[in-house]
Structure formats: structure tokens, C-alpha cells
Design a protein around this motif. Structure first.
Motif, PDB file in Angstrom:
ATOM      1  N   ASP A  86     -16.533 102.589   7.048  1.00 53.42           N
ATOM      2  CA  ASP A  86     -15.943 101.294   6.689  1.00 53.42           C
ATOM      3  C   ASP A  86     -16.613 100.170   7.456  1.00 53.42           C
ATOM      4  OD1 ASP A  86     -14.272 102.693   5.102  1.00 53.42           O
ATOM      5  OD2 ASP A  86     -12.519 102.553   6.418  1.00 53.42           O
ATOM      6  N   ASP A  87     -16.910 100.466   8.713  1.00 50.93           N
ATOM      7  CA  ASP A  87     -17.548  99.463   9.560  1.00 50.93           C
ATOM      8  C   ASP A  87     -18.895  99.041   8.961  1.00 50.93           C
ATOM      9  OD1 ASP A  87     -17.830  97.905  11.952  1.00 50.93           O
ATOM     10  OD2 ASP A  87     -19.342  99.395  12.584  1.00 50.93           O
ATOM     11  N   THR A  88     -19.663 100.035   8.517  1.00 49.99           N
ATOM     12  CA  THR A  88     -20.969  99.739   7.924  1.00 49.99           C
ATOM     13  C   THR A  88     -20.801  98.880   6.669  1.00 49.99           C
ATOM     14  OG1 THR A  88     -21.868 101.789   8.787  1.00 49.99           O
ATOM     15  CG2 THR A  88     -23.048 100.791   6.937  1.00 49.99           C
ATOM     16  N   VAL A  89     -19.843  99.254   5.833  1.00 49.53           N
ATOM     17  CA  VAL A  89     -19.625  98.509   4.589  1.00 49.53           C
ATOM     18  C   VAL A  89     -19.274  97.054   4.910  1.00 49.53           C
ATOM     19  CG1 VAL A  89     -18.131  98.294   2.559  1.00 49.53           C
ATOM     20  CG2 VAL A  89     -18.993 100.547   3.246  1.00 49.53           C
ATOM     21  N   GLU A  90     -18.419  96.871   5.914  1.00 49.80           N
ATOM     22  CA  GLU A  90     -18.076  95.504   6.321  1.00 49.80           C
ATOM     23  C   GLU A  90     -19.296  94.740   6.803  1.00 49.80           C
ATOM     24  OE1 GLU A  90     -14.839  95.008   9.188  1.00 49.80           O
ATOM     25  OE2 GLU A  90     -13.692  96.412   7.914  1.00 49.80           O
ATOM     26  N   ARG A  91     -20.110  95.429   7.598  1.00 49.04           N
ATOM     27  CA  ARG A  91     -21.317  94.748   8.092  1.00 49.04           C
ATOM     28  C   ARG A  91     -22.216  94.339   6.939  1.00 49.04           C
ATOM     29  NH1 ARG A  91     -24.362  97.870  12.709  1.00 49.04           N
ATOM     30  NH2 ARG A  91     -25.469  95.868  12.777  1.00 49.04           N
ATOM     31  N   PHE A  92     -22.335  95.226   5.922  1.00 56.20           N
ATOM     32  CA  PHE A  92     -23.133  94.860   4.745  1.00 56.20           C
ATOM     33  C   PHE A  92     -22.513  93.654   4.031  1.00 56.20           C
ATOM     34  CE2 PHE A  92     -24.967  99.346   4.475  1.00 56.20           C
ATOM     35  CZ  PHE A  92     -26.252  98.946   4.789  1.00 56.20           C
ATOM     36  N   GLN A  93     -21.180  93.683   3.919  1.00 57.91           N
ATOM     37  CA  GLN A  93     -20.521  92.570   3.225  1.00 57.91           C
ATOM     38  C   GLN A  93     -20.805  91.243   3.918  1.00 57.91           C
ATOM     39  OE1 GLN A  93     -16.725  94.435   3.165  1.00 57.91           O
ATOM     40  NE2 GLN A  93     -16.792  94.894   0.957  1.00 57.91           N
ATOM     41  N   ASP A  94     -20.805  91.283   5.258  1.00 56.59           N
ATOM     42  CA  ASP A  94     -21.097  90.061   6.008  1.00 56.59           C
ATOM     43  C   ASP A  94     -22.553  89.622   5.837  1.00 56.59           C
ATOM     44  OD1 ASP A  94     -18.543  90.090   6.877  1.00 56.59           O
ATOM     45  OD2 ASP A  94     -18.983  90.860   8.892  1.00 56.59           O
ATOM     46  N   ALA A  95     -23.438  90.626   5.782  1.00 53.46           N
ATOM     47  CA  ALA A  95     -24.869  90.300   5.842  1.00 53.46           C
ATOM     48  C   ALA A  95     -25.473  89.990   4.478  1.00 53.46           C
ATOM     49  CB  ALA A  95     -25.632  91.470   6.478  1.00 53.46           C
ATOM     50  N   LEU A  96     -24.859  90.514   3.409  1.00 59.85           N
ATOM     51  CA  LEU A  96     -25.531  90.449   2.111  1.00 59.85           C
ATOM     52  C   LEU A  96     -24.821  89.491   1.162  1.00 59.85           C
ATOM     53  CD1 LEU A  96     -26.240  94.281   1.618  1.00 59.85           C
ATOM     54  CD2 LEU A  96     -27.766  92.533   2.552  1.00 59.85           C
ATOM     55  N   PRO A  97     -25.533  88.978   0.166  1.00 58.95           N
ATOM     56  CA  PRO A  97     -24.898  88.094  -0.823  1.00 58.95           C
ATOM     57  C   PRO A  97     -23.847  88.849  -1.647  1.00 58.95           C
ATOM     58  CG  PRO A  97     -27.258  88.413  -1.318  1.00 58.95           C
ATOM     59  CD  PRO A  97     -26.974  89.146  -0.069  1.00 58.95           C
ATOM     60  N   ASP A  98     -23.004  88.097  -2.316  1.00 60.46           N
ATOM     61  CA  ASP A  98     -21.908  88.695  -3.074  1.00 60.46           C
ATOM     62  C   ASP A  98     -22.368  89.685  -4.137  1.00 60.46           C
ATOM     63  OD1 ASP A  98     -20.175  87.256  -1.628  1.00 60.46           O
ATOM     64  OD2 ASP A  98     -19.698  85.765  -3.189  1.00 60.46           O
ATOM     65  N   GLU A  99     -23.510  89.402  -4.771  1.00 63.41           N
ATOM     66  CA  GLU A  99     -23.956  90.261  -5.873  1.00 63.41           C
ATOM     67  C   GLU A  99     -24.534  91.578  -5.374  1.00 63.41           C
ATOM     68  OE1 GLU A  99     -25.869  87.324  -5.312  1.00 63.41           O
ATOM     69  OE2 GLU A  99     -24.168  86.156  -6.057  1.00 63.41           O
ATOM     70  N   ALA A 100     -24.731  91.705  -4.071  1.00 59.17           N
ATOM     71  CA  ALA A 100     -25.343  92.916  -3.516  1.00 59.17           C
ATOM     72  C   ALA A 100     -24.418  94.115  -3.701  1.00 59.17           C
ATOM     73  CB  ALA A 100     -25.638  92.723  -2.034  1.00 59.17           C
ATOM     74  N   ASN A 128     -23.990 102.841  -0.972  1.00 54.57           N
ATOM     75  CA  ASN A 128     -25.267 103.514  -1.109  1.00 54.57           C
ATOM     76  C   ASN A 128     -25.534 103.842  -2.578  1.00 54.57           C
ATOM     77  OD1 ASN A 128     -27.559 104.592   0.021  1.00 54.57           O
ATOM     78  ND2 ASN A 128     -26.528 106.292   1.049  1.00 54.57           N
ATOM     79  N   PRO A 129     -26.685 103.591  -3.198  1.00 52.61           N
ATOM     80  CA  PRO A 129     -27.856 102.897  -2.659  1.00 52.61           C
ATOM     81  C   PRO A 129     -27.586 101.400  -2.465  1.00 52.61           C
ATOM     82  CG  PRO A 129     -28.146 103.315  -5.005  1.00 52.61           C
ATOM     83  CD  PRO A 129     -26.880 104.005  -4.597  1.00 52.61           C
ATOM     84  N   VAL A 130     -27.949 100.898  -1.291  1.00 55.11           N
ATOM     85  CA  VAL A 130     -27.710  99.503  -0.948  1.00 55.11           C
ATOM     86  C   VAL A 130     -28.714  98.626  -1.695  1.00 55.11           C
ATOM     87  CG1 VAL A 130     -27.582  97.831   0.929  1.00 55.11           C
ATOM     88  CG2 VAL A 130     -26.970 100.230   1.341  1.00 55.11           C
ATOM     89  N   ASP A 131     -28.180  97.768  -2.574  1.00 55.06           N
ATOM     90  CA  ASP A 131     -29.053  96.886  -3.356  1.00 55.06           C
ATOM     91  C   ASP A 131     -28.917  95.482  -2.769  1.00 55.06           C
ATOM     92  OD1 ASP A 131     -30.391  95.360  -5.211  1.00 55.06           O
ATOM     93  OD2 ASP A 131     -29.354  96.189  -6.960  1.00 55.06           O
ATOM     94  N   ILE A 132     -29.962  95.030  -2.082  1.00 55.91           N
ATOM     95  CA  ILE A 132     -29.881  93.729  -1.407  1.00 55.91           C
ATOM     96  C   ILE A 132     -30.306  92.589  -2.328  1.00 55.91           C
ATOM     97  CG2 ILE A 132     -30.178  94.806   0.861  1.00 55.91           C
ATOM     98  CD1 ILE A 132     -33.071  93.792   0.829  1.00 55.91           C
TER      99      ILE A 132
END
Lengths: 715, 715
Positions: A328-342, A346-350
Motif C-alpha cells: 500500500d505504501d508503494t501505491v501511495e508513493r506512486f500516486q503522489d509521484a505520478l500524474p492522475d492518468e498513470a 504493476n505494470p506501472v505506466d508513467i
């Protein structure tokens, strides 16, 4: 370093047959040695004063302290040259000259003599008919190939010299380096096992690669490879896998055509990663040399392109890796770091507009996740992304986390510089993301090999003398094929068989049936399905001359008590009609085995000329031949191996209670395989043996029928 | 050319949303169009006077004779722009703009409106959310990618725009050219079926390649691809094959998750060469574009290196190709032309010292052999061989014989120029000879596809009304799962079932058993094995609420006449105890089927949301779930397809008399599959149906049990 330390790390090398004649092998080797070798090069050629600026000596004995003699003189004087070298104290010899075992009877004789000479002086001989050897650690290129290899940590042996030339040429173009390279030639003295052992002790070798057409000593290879593969990965193409390939190999190097099934089992048990193609050989070799092993199976895919991300995910699905599930922590970090459409899962689409900073941040987050064991960096070219900057970021992050990474920066010229940076840092790059995943999967597979625990095979308390007596009595009857009359052989080794006896009179048959049914009625066949019954028996003709008993009506199943006598007569009559001169030992009267609650399996053995006894397990009955759902192990088989054999067959769920059935007594099957392994290891005279069916039930396994072939010479 | 002739071959293209803002999509497209397009480019942007040197127009309607509008305006005004274009008579539109179906409910609404607009004006719309399209034939690059493709004869469509960019970049580096390229985007209007149809009619397209995550209309795709693939090969990566991949595809493009099994069957029946990797997609595409089809399966390998020759032979063994067997004449010619040490049989080893002349002569002799359908030229670098001269010779000989050739000139920089020459002439080159063989095998596979003869499915004379009545009566009972009570459904469609009836009283059961056994005793079960008997029957509880009858003791096999009455009571009692509120329709009394002389198979159907009814055939009984030895076909199934289904299962030899058994009546199985196909095609209400077991015996096939699910809405 091992016994071949001097061969690969000499201080002084003599070229016996050195010359400066244009286009000659002797010139090529001398020139290659002069190019980079850190030690001395000595030219030996009595017809020359000087070769390529070196003083030429009349004989190799004339120069002191030569460590390695590279022999390129014509075939008839090779043995004399080697003897002279041996007399002078040289122990390491590379024979380039051809015209030995590969060419006619005179060559074969010459090769035998070479082998004797080596034994006499305890020589390490590479070849004959070898391209030579390389050790980039000391600049040693004692080959006549056109190019020297780059430095690296892969050591490579090849049963084809031409393939060495091609590979070095190709690898130099791709930042792929080698530590040692050996063209094995005819393997008259040193063979694959010797180099595996040597490189296993060599701290400069991280990965061993091999192209082999055969293995000279199957058992020696398995033993040394099993030991070495705990710490050093071994990846091998063993060619001649197919019928056509085996015949091509026989014509190429006279390779012995040991059975493909035996090679398959042996290489697996030896911890060798066997591959089928040149591409896999070097893909796997490169990643094993360049990347650490993954600590877990979860893969993170970080990409700026959704479609290729889906393809890469499919490739993970095809492999034994899994798509890492982020915390969950990783997902949150991705949410903070990446744009909404990302896509933050996994697979992480930036997303296609990602600059390198976003790519690097996403990879950083992914690598920090405790469920991630490896990562694929997957990019398509965009206006916002610099591939070179991405490569630098990937190299830094891979080093920081020490987690294996494979890269697919798709594109042609636009990806070239970035791929160069990545591969220089040991991070493999591919246009096809499926290859990246396959390579990471090879890391996983090798990790599993390196973690294997080998347990010693158990030795059971058996009646070896009784078994010997059964085999010898068959030999006395001049019989080399045994059938149900050999059930007592299984009894002697504690393999469970149904109650039964062999009789040779009608009245004895009736008595036997009464005893069997009366004494053990409760455990008999039948059930509430209306078929069979507790009072019935199975009867089979017993004759070494009748192989397929059921085909001639020589088997009667479910015989009720009142029909036992008549059935006895029937069986004997049928056998006599079928084959009047057949030796009929009698009729076996056997307890009925409840096939309905059991699964028919097969346990068997055949003896491979190169690897010895191979134990087989599989689905039995009529399915053996048609579905070929079987697996093999070199004997002796440990308990763990026997368990793995059950795991490996497709029908394993049938044994484990598929479709609401009771699971069978797996321990009993496992023990049967171990006892069978002990039997065939104890008696080399047993050439082939099939227990078919071995009926596995919830109450245990029972060998219902057996057939074996013996070699009387071995008794 | 087809309906999309104007889309790909316009004379005037308008960029609606053209701009010169740096880094914008509108600028990239305008610039790409200006670079190479043979026709006119029109800029439309009311806020500009000029764009990249073009006069900028206020609306697309202001310019006459525009053929294609490329729309890059913001999402809210896309529909207005398209309506204006349509009003102006433009029929072909490429929508680059994103923010449609892929992004939320507003986008989905907008995409629906786009579809309606297209229908209203009969528009060909690519996208939305597309990278654009290319046609190298007229220099049309209406994409915002960084590079234009080279000219070639491959037309390529991709459901990922990023992948298009990556592929064009990569292909430009490798002499791989394209005719048309389409980024499919959201496929709101035009989808894969449209482009397959179009390119099938396009003489400039030799090969169709596709990257797809789903297929919009399964049946339309199968129909158009089947037609086109007779003359034009279609190679497709359909991703989302694995569970993880399918979920990644759903998140990427919202791909509908149609079952993988259905895709597999559908693509195969459509004549599509389905591949799993990017490497295979372009390896197969290149060779299909560059080389003719082989007239036979025999491959000749001509090499100067034995070891790689063995590996290549293994690759042939792995494929469906074969190693060509040379005629005596060919062998003699090799003997005359080659040195003594050469191998004059296949693989032909011309020995390491071969100059180019010997290589060319050997290839010439091989290609002239009437058994050779294709050749692999396989070389390792040597001092005597010029790769460039070899490449020239290979190009000439390939052209002379018009026989497909693939080349493996092993090496790195030393092979580069030669590989360039070969690939320019359409001869594919690989470092790994296994890839060369795989590619030749793709030619063979496509040849087989192009030679397929599709036969129309037969229509049998059946009692459709009786079947409808059975389904409707089930619907009236408000039941959607049917069991043995639906055996009469099979009867209505002429699928053989054992004699049997359903009774709901003890006395009726006894009577039924007497009738069944008395009337047809000779064909009953049992035999000389002492089990079963001619007078026995099978009894099964009949209840729509009890799915797994045997699990609750609801099936009795081999019931003797005197036990029929008691068994009736037992079965009913057990069912009541198990599920007191179950509807019990009665007990089925059925003739015994001789399982011992038959093979239990399964014939079934399930309905795929995208491809409709799929007919299944496989090994039945307890093996269905465990061994999964089954195969599928889209209905309707022709006689030929039904025969192929039997061929395809691993257990086929069991049906054909393996191990001395009598072969089963295959024609009866084939007809059962066709009749089943007709039944499920006639009644869309049948959602799922399993005949398990369908017992196949030498005397015919019999459906012993059936289970189906119906959708009452469809009745």
C-alpha cells in the motif's frame, strides 16, 4: 585455482610449429600470442632462425621454464613433439593439429597414443583438433582465430572451434567479455568435466557457458557440475537433441548418441541451465555475469508505454516469475509521484509524456518495494525522454538497490548509446521485452539451483542375496527376459506386491486361490459398484517366451472361485496354441487389486550407456505409451528426488485427490521408487525393468506386474 | 483498393488544429505531413494566420477538395470539427485527440457521440486517441511520431501508439519498410477487421502485421481474416494472453477480456499466424515480405562450420520442417565439388577452409535438388571466406532459384555489411540459426494456411421443435440447469444416447429395467472379465438442484435386476437427505455402456461473449480436469474441422487403436460434434453444454451423461 592454473596462467608459452608463412595456423597463433600476452612467447621450429621477430628454437626442450606448449606441427610428428615437451617438464599442452580421432583409423590410433602419452606423463592436454585457448586475464590468446576476446567474467568452452570464432567476433561487438575460452577439440584428455571443475575454483569466472555435442564421462560431469553449480552458474547448449541433430553431431564430431532423455535428466540433476539456442546461451550468460540474483520472484515493470507493458506482463505470465504485488505504501508513493492518468499498479505506466526524472522516481519507488525482486525498465522513444539520461539513472538505481534489472529501450539508432551505457554496467538490453523477462527468469532459475539441497539417497534393509538368487536362476535357465515370475525380486527389495503365487497344476491353482481369498478377503477388490468381488482372483500365464500376455488371452481378471480350475486349463491351452515351443513356468494366481480406487502408474528403469541407470515414473496403464506423461532421474534416487518425480508428471493431481477422490498414499510410491533405485543400482545385470502397473491407492502402492531384461554377463 | 482507398491515398489532407507551437502534437503532425507527402497539406486553425509556412484557415469547410481531416483540437471541440468536415463532404477522418473512451464517463459519452456522428455521415474514422496513420507509397506521415517509416510491403496496425513509434525507429535501423501504418487508438469506428479487409485488397501490401489487445467484433474479424489470409499473410501479437496480461490490457485500453481459449481458436480458424513476441512478429513479417513460399518442407543447410550445423539441424527437428534428403545425383555432385573431409549429406559441411566459390557451388547444388524447399546459409568467419562476396552469391542464387533462403553469417562487425546486402535483397539474417529456421517454418505454416480448403458445415435433419419444447419446458419450471433429463434434447438432434428412461415410482423403475435389459441385452455391457453383466443397469437421481450426482451417492452402476427396486428407494432417500428442498424429477434407468472397450471423451460447448459458441472435444472422465487434453472450435463445425479436433488431442491414438485395441468409430464422434454444433448454433439459449462422458467405442459414440445451462431470456 585448480589443476589447470598453469594452463590458463602460464609465464612462458612455446609455439611448437611457429612460422611466419602467410595464412598459416602457426603464424596466426604466434601473432595472437605476441599481441597481448603478458608472459614470454617462445618460437619452436628447427627450419627457421626467426619467426615474427622471435628467435626460433630447434626443439621445445631447448628452452627452460616453458609452462605451456602449443602444438601446431603436422600430425605424424605431434606425438614426438609432445614427448619432448613432457621430458622437458612441461605438463600443459594445447594440440591444435587435426588429423586424429576425427579422421579415419590412423587418426584414431594416433589419438589413442596421445591419450597413453598423457597418462604416462600426467599431462593436461587440450585437443587435439582445437582452435586453442584464451585467458583474457593475462592477455593469453593461444588460438588461430582472427580476434581476441574482451575481458569479462564468463568462461566459455565449445566443442566447435568455428563457433568460438563466431562468438568472439559477435561478442566483441556487444561489450560481452570472457575470462577463459577453450575450444575443446576432440577431448582426448581434458574434457568438459575438467573445465567445469577448474572454473568452479576460479574466482575470475562468474559464469560457465558451454557448447557441447556430447559428454565424455556422464557420471563425472554430473558430479563436478553438481558441485560447481552451487556457486557458479553453468549454462549449456547440448546439441544433437533431435534425431536429425544427433545424427548430424555423430557425423560432425563422432559424438556418442547417449539418449536425449538421459541428457535431459542428467543436466537437470547436475544443476546445469540447459538452453536450446545461441540466443538464450548468451542472454542467460550475460545477465548471470552482470546482475545479482533476485531475492524473490516478484517483478516490477516500469514503463512509459501501455501496450509494450501488456506484452511484458504476458511474458512474466509465461515465466516462473510473478508480477510483484506492491505494498500500500508503494501505491501511495506512486500516486503522489505520478500524474492522475498513470497506472500505479504493476505494470506501472508513467504515461507517454514522462521525462527522465519521473521515470527514475518511479523506478526508485518500485525497487524500494519489499515485494520486488527484479525490475524491467521498458521505454518507447518520446520527445520528452532522453534515453541516455534514462540509462544513467537506471545504472545508478540498479547499483544503489543491488536488485537485478533488465532493460528494453525500444528503438533503433535512438537507443544505441543508451544501450551501450547499460550493457557496460552489466544491465542487459533487448528490443523484445520478452527476452528481458526470460533472462530475469534465468536468474530465478539459477537462484533455485544454488539453493538446492541434495539429500543422500537412503539405503533400505533388503534381501540382496534372495534377489541375486532369482537373477542367477533365471541366468541358469538361459533366460534374459523375466515377467511375473520375478515378482519375488520385488518382494526381496520390499516393494509391495499383491498376494500371489505361481502354480503348475490345476489343483494347486484352486488351493492358491482359496488361500489368497480366504486369508485376505477384506482387503480384496470390488465394492458397491456391483463389479468384481472379494472372492475373485487374477490369473496370468507365466512364460519367459510370451511377452504380451494379455494379447494372447493369457490374463484372466475377476475369476470367481468355481472357475479357477477351468481357467487354469484355459490359460495353459491358449499359451500352448499360441506358441507350442514356449517354456511355460506355470500360472500366477494373484489377489485382485482394486483399480477403481487407485491410479495406475508406472515405475521403471533403463540403463543409459553414458549415465547408468535411469529411474522412470509416470502415469501407467494404456496412457504410458500414448500420453507419455513420465519423468526420469539418474539413480540413486533420494526421497526428495522421488517426491519431485511425482510433482513433475501432469497427472500428479490424480494422485492427490482430484475430483473428490481420496489421495493415494504418496509415501508408499516414493519409497517404491527409492527401493527400485536401490535394486537397479545393486545389480548392473538388470538392464531394463518395468513395474506396470504400479497401482497407487489410498492404502499404499502395489506392483501388480513386472517385466525385466537382464544381461547375464553382468552376473 | 477497398473502401479506405482515400484514407490512405488522399490528394489533400487538412490538419484541424495545426499549430507551430514547439513540442505540440499539432506542429509535429503538420511538419511530418510537410516533409514527404506528395499531395497538399492544409492547415486549419482560426487563431493563426500561418502555420509552418502554410496559410491557416478558419475551418475545414473553407478549403475545397480535402480528402482527409486529421483532428488534433482539444476534446470538447472534436465533434464539432468532425461535423464541419463531414458537412464539407470529407469522409475520412483521423482523430488524434485523446480524452474519449479511455478517460472517464464524459470521455465515454463523447466516444458514443463520435460513433453516432460517423454512422450519420458514413465516415471512416481512425481513433480517437491515435498516433495517426502512414502510407509510404505517397509519403503520407499523418502521425506525431519522431520518424517516418521506410518504404516496404508490410502494413502494420497497432493498438498501442507508443509501440508504433518504437517499431518505426527500430525498423528504420534494419532496412525494414512498411507500406501502411495505423495506430488504431480507441477503435471507435474503424477497427482491425476494416484494416485487414482493406489491406487484403491492396496490391502494395504483401504482409499484414498487428499488435492487438482485443478484437472489437470477433465474428467480423474471423470472417474477414479468413478471406484475406488465403492470399495475404496476417501475423498478430494478441496480448493479454495470460491472466496478468489480460488485467494489464484491461487497465491499458479497457480491452474486453474475451477468453484466451476463444482467441486462440478464433485466430487459428481465421488463418492468422499468432505469435507471442515482438521478435517473432517482425522475424515472421520480414521473411513473409521478402521471400517466396517454400514448395515443400525439406530444408537444406549449407555451412562451413559443423557445430552450428548441428544446432541448426536441431532447430529443424524442433520445427514442422524436415531436413531435406538429397537425391543420389545431388550427393554425387557434392562429392565432385567438395573436398574429401566434407559432409555431402544434409547438413552439408563444406569445411572451414572453404572460399566463397565453394560455398556458392554447394548452395547451387543444394537449391537444384528437387527435395529442397528452402535453405539455410550458415557461416562462421574464417580467413578464407569473404562475407560480402558470400552475401552477393546468396542473393544471386536465391533470385535464380526463387527458393526461400535465410542466412546466419555469424559474427559481429565482420558480418555487418554482408547482412546489410542480404536484408536489402529481402533475405533475412540472424545471429542465431534457430531464428532462421523458425522464420522458414513460418513460411511453411503460412503456405499451409493459404492452401486450406474451407468446407461448409453440414446441416442435419433434426427435430428442432422437440428440442425447443424441452428447453421451454425447463424454462417453465424456472430451471436454468439441466442434467440427464435433457438426454432427449440430444435425441432430438440425433446424437446417440444409451437406452434409458426417467421414472418416478419404484415399480416403474423395475419395469424400465426389464424393458431395457430384455429388449437390448446383446449390446449391453460386461464381458468375459467377470465384471458387470448383460442384465445390469445404471441408475441416476434426476434433479436440477443436484449438480454432482456421484458425490452424494446419486449414481449406481451395475445394478442387477433384483436390486433395481431397492436402489430406486436408496437413491431418492440419499437425495432427500442431502438436500431436503431439492426438486427431484425422478430416477433415470439406463442401459449399461461398456466402458472397457470404449474411450471416455468429452464433447461440450461454451459461449464466448466475443466469438459465440465454441465446441470442445477432448479426453473425458477424470482426465478432463487434470490433463486438460481438449481442443476448441468456433461453431459451426464442419466435418473437416471435427476430424481435425480429434487429430489435435494428445489421446487421439487411444481412439485409433493404440495398444492393440480396436479403433473406435471415429465417424460417429465426428458426426456427434457436428450435430452438437448445430444444436448450440440453433439455440442461443444454450449457454453451456457438456456431454461427459461421450463414450467412443468401435460400434459408435454414445452420450452417457449431459449437463447444460440455459439462458431463459434467449428463449
Amino acid at each position: 585455482m585448480g589443476e589447470l592454473a598453469t594452463l590458463f596462467g602460464p609465464k612462458r608459452v612455446a609455439v611448437v610449429g611457429a612460422t611466419d608463412r602467410e595464412g598459416s595456423v602457426g603464424r596466426a597463433i604466434t601473432a595472437n600470442l605476441l599481441a597481448d600476452f603478458e608472459g614470454d612467447v617462445v618460437a619452436v621450429n628447427p627450419t627457421k632462425d626467426e619467426v615474427l621477430g622471435l628467435e626460433s628454437h630447434d626443439g621445445v626442450g631447448a628452452v627452460p621454464d616453458v609452462d605451456v606448449a602449443v602444438v601446431v606441427v603436422p600430425p605424424p610428428i605431434v606425438l614426438d613433439a609432445i614427448r619432448e615437451a613432457a621430458e622437458a617438464g612441461i605438463r600443459d599442452v594445447v594440440v591444435i593439429t587435426a588429423g586424429f580421432g576425427e579422421s579415419g583409423s590412423e587418426g584414431a590410433r594416433r589419438e589413442r597414443e596421445l591419450r597413453e602419452l598423457a597418462a604416462e606423463y600426467d599431462l593436461n592436454v587440450v585437443g587435439p583438433n582445437s582452435l586453442g585457448i584464451m585467458n583474457t586475464g593475462v592477455g593469453l590468446n593461444a588460438t588461430f582465430g582472427p580476434e581476441n576476446a574482451r575481458k569479462g567474467s564468463i568462461s566459455f568452452m565449445s566443442q566447435s572451434g568455428a563457433f568460438v570464432t563466431a562468438v568472439v567476433d559477435w561478442a566483441n561487438d556487444r561489450n560481452l567479455g570472457f575470462h577463459n575460452v577453450v575450444s575443446l577439440g576432440n577431448k582426448a584428455v581434458l574434457d568438459e568435466s575438467d573445465f567445469v571443475r577448474e572454473w568452479g575454483e576460479d574466482p575470475e569466472t562468474d559464469v560457465i557457458l558451454g557448447y557441447l555435442e556430447d559428454v565424455v564421462d556422464g557420471r563425472a560431469f554430473v558430479d563436478s557440475a553438481r558441485e560447481v553449480s552451487r556457486d557458479t552458474p553453468i549454462v549449456v547448449v547440448k546439441s544433437g537433441r533431435t534425431e536429425a541433430g544427433a545424427s548430424a553431431a555423430a557425423s560432425h564430431t563422432g559424438a556418442i548418441a547417449g539418449s536425449e532423455e538421459a541428457y535431459e535428466a542428467a543436466l537437470d540433476q547436475a544443476g546445469v541451465l540447459r538452453v536450446d539456442t545461441v540466443q538464450d546461451l548468451f542472454d542467460f550468460g550475460s545477465i548471470l555475469a552482470g546482475q545479482p540474483l533476485p531475492e524473490r520472484d516478484g517483478v516490477a515493470i516500469v514503463t512509459n508505454a501501455g501496450g509494450p507493458g501488456v506484452m511484458t506482463t504476458d511474458a512474466v505470465g509465461d515465466s516462473d516469475l510473478s508480477l510483484a504485488s506492491f505494498t500500500d505504501d508503494t501505491v501511495e508513493r506512486f500516486q503522489d509521484a505520478l500524474p492522475d492518468e498513470a497506472n500505479v499498479y504493476n505494470p506501472v505506466d508513467i504515461i507517454g509524456d514522462a521525462p527522465v526524472e519521473r521515470f527514475a522516481e518511479a523506478l526508485d519507488i518500485a525497487l524500494a518495494d519489499p515485494n520486488v525482486g527484479a525490475a524491467v525498465v521498458l521505454a518507447c522513444p518520446t520527445a520528452t525522454l532522453s534515453y541516455e539520461a534514462l540509462a544513467d539513472a537506471v545504472v545508478d538505481l540498479q547499483a544503489e538497490y543491488d536488485t537485478p534489472v533488465a532493460a528494453t529501450l525500444m528503438g533503433g539508432s535512438s537507443a544505441r548509446d543508451a544501450n551501450e551505457r547499460l550493457s557496460q554496467a552489466g544491465i542487459p538490453t533487448y528490443f523484445d521485452p520478452a527476452r528481458a523477462v526470460r533472462s530475469l527468469d534465468a536468474l530465478r532459475e539459477y537462484r533455485a539451483i544454488s539453493e538446492r539441497e541434495y539429500t543422500e539417497p537412503e539405503t533400505f534393509d533388503v534381501d540382496r542375496e534372495a534377489a541375486r538368487e532369482i537373477l542367477e536362476s533365471a541366468a541358469r535357465r538361459d533366460t534374459n527376459r523375466l515377467g511375473v515370475e520375478a515378482m519375488s525380486l520385488l518382494d526381496a527389495y520390499g516393494i509391495p506386491t499383491p498376494d500371489g503365487e505361481i502354480v503348475d497344476a490345476r489343483s494347486d491353482a484352486v488351493e492358491a486361490a482359496e488361500r489368497i481369498v480366504g486369508g485376505d478377503g477384506e482387503d480384496g477388490g470390488g465394492g458397491d459398484d456391483g463389479r468384481g468381488g472379494d472372492s475373485e482372483v487374477v490369473m496370468k500365464i507365466v512364460s519367459p517366451d510370451i511377452l504380451h500376455k494379455s494379447d494372447i488371452g493369457g490374463v484372466a481378471v475377476g475369476v470367481p472361485p468355481e472357475e479357477v480350475g477351468d481357467t487354469y486349463e484355459d490359460l495353459v491351452t491358449r499359451a500352448r496354441n499360441y506358441q507350442p515351443d514356449a517354456t511355460i513356468l506355470g500360472v500366477q494366481v494373484q489377489e485382485m487389486v482394486d483399480l477403481d480406487s487407485g491410479v495406475e502408474t508406472i515405475a521403471g528403469m533403463n540403463r543409459d550407456p553414458q549415465f547408468g541407470p535411469l529411474v522412470l515414473f509416470g502415469l501407467g496403464g494404456i496412457f504410458v505409451e500414448v500420453l507419455e506423461d513420465t519423468t526420469l532421474r539418474l539413480a540413486p534416487v533420494s526421497e526428495q528426488s522421488a517426491r519431485e518425480m511425482i510433482d513433475e508428471i501432469d497427472a500428479a493431481p490424480l494422485l492427490r485427490g482430484a475430483r473428490g477422490r481420496d489421495p493415494v498414499d504418496e509415501a508408499s510410491v516414493v519409497e517404491t521408487l527409492q527401493r527400485l533405485s536401490q535394486l537397479v543400482t545393486d545389480f548392473p545385470a538388470i538392464v531394463e525393468l518395468d513395474i506396470n502397473p504400479l497401482v497407487a491407492t489410498p492404502d499404499g502402492a502395489q506392483a501388480v506386474d513386472v517385466r525385466l531384461t537382464i544381461d547375464q554377463e553382468q552376473l
